[in-house]
Design a protein around this motif. Structure first.
Motif, PDB file in Angstrom:
ATOM      1  N   ARG A  55       0.806  -1.219   0.000  1.00 44.93           N
ATOM      2  CA  ARG A  55       0.000   0.000   0.000  1.00 44.93           C
ATOM      3  C   ARG A  55       0.841   1.273   0.000  1.00 44.93           C
ATOM      4  NH1 ARG A  55      -3.820  -0.934   4.898  1.00 44.93           N
ATOM      5  NH2 ARG A  55      -3.770  -3.167   4.734  1.00 44.93           N
ATOM      6  N   HIS A  56       2.046   1.188   0.486  1.00 41.45           N
ATOM      7  CA  HIS A  56       2.903   2.369   0.606  1.00 41.45           C
ATOM      8  C   HIS A  56       3.429   2.791  -0.768  1.00 41.45           C
ATOM      9  CE1 HIS A  56       5.906   5.099   2.164  1.00 41.45           C
ATOM     10  NE2 HIS A  56       6.799   4.497   1.413  1.00 41.45           N
ATOM     11  N   VAL A  57       3.243   4.032  -1.102  1.00 38.77           N
ATOM     12  CA  VAL A  57       3.711   4.556  -2.393  1.00 38.77           C
ATOM     13  C   VAL A  57       5.102   5.138  -2.191  1.00 38.77           C
ATOM     14  CG1 VAL A  57       3.311   6.248  -4.209  1.00 38.77           C
ATOM     15  CG2 VAL A  57       1.385   5.039  -3.182  1.00 38.77           C
ATOM     16  N   GLU A  58       6.095   4.544  -2.859  1.00 44.23           N
ATOM     17  CA  GLU A  58       7.451   5.041  -2.755  1.00 44.23           C
ATOM     18  C   GLU A  58       7.699   6.214  -3.690  1.00 44.23           C
ATOM     19  OE1 GLU A  58      10.124   1.831  -3.474  1.00 44.23           O
ATOM     20  OE2 GLU A  58       9.612   0.830  -1.610  1.00 44.23           O
ATOM     21  N   LEU A  60       5.851   8.496  -7.127  1.00 47.18           N
ATOM     22  CA  LEU A  60       4.770   8.786  -8.059  1.00 47.18           C
ATOM     23  C   LEU A  60       5.345   9.707  -9.123  1.00 47.18           C
ATOM     24  CD1 LEU A  60       1.696   8.454  -8.559  1.00 47.18           C
ATOM     25  CD2 LEU A  60       1.402  10.584  -7.322  1.00 47.18           C
ATOM     26  N   LEU A 108       3.438   4.571 -10.877  1.00 54.66           N
ATOM     27  CA  LEU A 108       3.336   4.437  -9.432  1.00 54.66           C
ATOM     28  C   LEU A 108       4.235   3.298  -8.972  1.00 54.66           C
ATOM     29  CD1 LEU A 108       1.488   5.318  -6.920  1.00 54.66           C
ATOM     30  CD2 LEU A 108       0.234   3.242  -7.446  1.00 54.66           C
ATOM     31  N   HIS A 109       5.142   3.573  -8.036  1.00 54.40           N
ATOM     32  CA  HIS A 109       6.035   2.551  -7.493  1.00 54.40           C
ATOM     33  C   HIS A 109       5.659   2.302  -6.033  1.00 54.40           C
ATOM     34  CE1 HIS A 109       9.194   2.658 -10.697  1.00 54.40           C
ATOM     35  NE2 HIS A 109       8.552   3.781 -10.957  1.00 54.40           N
ATOM     36  N   THR A 110       5.389   1.047  -5.688  1.00 54.52           N
ATOM     37  CA  THR A 110       5.159   0.665  -4.298  1.00 54.52           C
ATOM     38  C   THR A 110       6.294  -0.256  -3.876  1.00 54.52           C
ATOM     39  OG1 THR A 110       3.854  -1.309  -4.804  1.00 54.52           O
ATOM     40  CG2 THR A 110       2.658   0.776  -4.651  1.00 54.52           C
ATOM     41  N   LYS A 114       5.181  -2.094  -9.594  1.00 53.41           N
ATOM     42  CA  LYS A 114       5.234  -0.867 -10.401  1.00 53.41           C
ATOM     43  C   LYS A 114       4.007  -0.879 -11.301  1.00 53.41           C
ATOM     44  CE  LYS A 114      10.219  -0.563 -10.600  1.00 53.41           C
ATOM     45  NZ  LYS A 114      11.403  -0.557 -11.464  1.00 53.41           N
TER      46      LYS A 114
END
Length: 133
Positions: A55-58, A60, A108-110, A114
C-alpha cells in the motif's frame, strides 16, 4: 524473525527468574504467552509488513504526455518561438496546466509493484464513457 527470537529470549529470562517461586500453572501460562508472542512476531507480522509495503507509495511519477497532432502553423524564428514558449510556461500555474491536459499518464512505485495508468477527464454524459473508449 529477529524480533521473535529476541522476544523468546526475553520470556525465557523472565521464566527462569521466577521459576523457583512461581507455581507450575503460572509458568505454563508464561510459556503459552511466549509461544503466542513468538508466533505473532514470526508469521503474522511478516504478512502485515507485506500488506503495508504493497500500500505504501514510494514514488509517483507524472509521465510526459504523448504529443498531440498539431495543426500546421506559420514558421517563426527560433528566438521568437523560444521567448513565446518561455512566457507561456511561466504564466500558467501547475494546476492550470493540468486542467488543460485531457489525459495524465502516471507511473506508481510501491514496495512490491510498479504500475502505469492514465487519468482522463470524465465525459459529460454518464452513458457515453464506454462508447468513447
Amino acid at each position: 524473525r529477529i524480533g521473535a527470537g529476541l522476544g523468546a529470549v526475553g520470556f525465557a529470562g523472565i521464566i527462569a527468574a521466577i521459576a523457583p517461586a512461581a507455581p507450575p500453572p503460572v509458568l505454563a501460562m508464561m510459556l503459552g504467552g511466549a509461544l503466542a508472542n513468538s508466533y505473532a512476531l514470526a508469521f503474522l507480522a511478516q504478512r502485515l509488513i507485506r500488506k503495508l509495503a504493497a500500500r505504501h507509495v514510494e514514488r509517483l511519477v507524472v509521465l510526459p504526455s504523448e504529443t498531440p497532432k498539431k495543426p500546421p502553423k506559420a514558421p517563426a524564428s527560433g528566438e521568437e518561438e523560444g521567448e513565446i514558449a518561455s512566457l507561456l510556461f511561466s504564466a500558467a500555474t501547475v494546476e492550470e496546466r493540468l486542467e488543460a491536459t485531457e489525459e495524465l499518464r502516471v507511473e506508481l512505485h510501491t514496495g512490491t509493484a510498479k504500475r502505469w495508468f492514465s487519468l482522463i477527464d470524465a465525459p459529460e454524459q454518464a452513458g457515453a464513457f464506454g462508447e468513447e473508449v
